[in-house]
Design an enzyme around this catalytic site. Sequence first.
Site, PDB file in Angstrom:
ATOM      1  N   HIS A  40      -8.182   3.035   0.070  1.00 53.96           N
ATOM      2  CA  HIS A  40      -7.187   1.976   0.188  1.00 53.96           C
ATOM      3  C   HIS A  40      -6.068   2.136  -0.840  1.00 53.96           C
ATOM      4  CE1 HIS A  40      -8.851  -0.934   3.145  1.00 53.96           C
ATOM      5  NE2 HIS A  40      -9.974  -0.292   2.872  1.00 53.96           N
ATOM      6  N   GLU A  62      -3.153   0.869  -0.889  1.00 54.82           N
ATOM      7  CA  GLU A  62      -2.402  -0.364  -1.157  1.00 54.82           C
ATOM      8  C   GLU A  62      -2.987  -1.140  -2.334  1.00 54.82           C
ATOM      9  OE1 GLU A  62      -5.790  -1.919   1.277  1.00 54.82           O
ATOM     10  OE2 GLU A  62      -4.606  -0.071   1.187  1.00 54.82           O
ATOM     11  N   CYS A  77      -8.079   3.777   5.847  1.00 55.46           N
ATOM     12  CA  CYS A  77      -9.460   3.351   6.083  1.00 55.46           C
ATOM     13  C   CYS A  77      -9.759   3.238   7.573  1.00 55.46           C
ATOM     14  CB  CYS A  77      -9.743   2.041   5.338  1.00 55.46           C
ATOM     15  SG  CYS A  77     -11.508   1.640   5.227  1.00 55.46           S
TER      16      CYS A  77
END
Length: 232
Positions: A211, A213, A108
Site C-alpha cells: 500500500h 498510499e 493490493c
Amino acid sequence: MPRRWIGVTTYRRERDGRERFTLPAAYVDAVRAVGGVPVLLTPGEEAPDEVLAQLDGLVLSGGGDVDPRFSGGVAHESIYGTSAERDRFEIALARHAIQLGTPTLAICRGLQVLNIARGGTLHAHLPDVVGDKISHRASQLEATTHAVRVAGDCALAASLDASVLPNVPSWHHQAIDRLGDGLRPVAWAEDGVVEAVELLGAPAMLAVQWHPELDMHANAAGRRLFETLARL
C-alpha cells in the site's frame, strides 16, 4: 503544467442504511500530494473505456476481496467484502487501461484484479499456503510492514531507486497464485509471495501488492510510485 486528472476506484456499494460508496482518504491525499486531481470512480459504470478516455491516469485501489467466481479460487471462510459489481467494473477497467495505454497504479487488490484480468488466479488465504513467518496484515482492520526484494532489471526498481524495501505497508491475505498472461513478477516478500508485477508491452502499468498510499513522506518508496504515475 496542467494538473493530471487521476481516476481512483472506490470501495463497493454499502447498504447499511443509506447506500453509499467509500474510499480511504489516503488514496485521495496521495494523488493530491503529487499534483494530481483525484476523480472517484464508482462501481457500476457501464462504459469504463469512455471514462478512461477522459482521464490522465488510474489508481486501482485496495479493499475487499475479489469474489472467487472471478479469481479462479475457492470459497474460504476468511474471504470478506466481496462485490460482483465492483469486480466486473474493475476487471473491465484494467483491460481497457491496457488497451488504451492509460498510466495505472494497481494497489493490493488492484494488482490482484490485474492478474485476474489477464487470466491469472489467486490464493484464497495466504497463511494456508506460506504459513505465518511473514505477516502480510495484522487484521482486517490493521496494516503491518515487511521487507520486499525488487528485481534489479525492472522499471519498478528504476522508479524506486532501490532493490530492497525494508518496511512496505502490507494489508492483504490473498495474493497471486497463477500469473496472468504477459505478467512478470518483479518483487517478492521473504516467503516468496509475489509483491509486484510488470506487464509485457505496457510500460505505464505499475502493480504492487503493498500500500504505497500509506507511505507518502518525503523520498518514501510509496511517494515515488505516485510521482511516477503522475509523470507517465
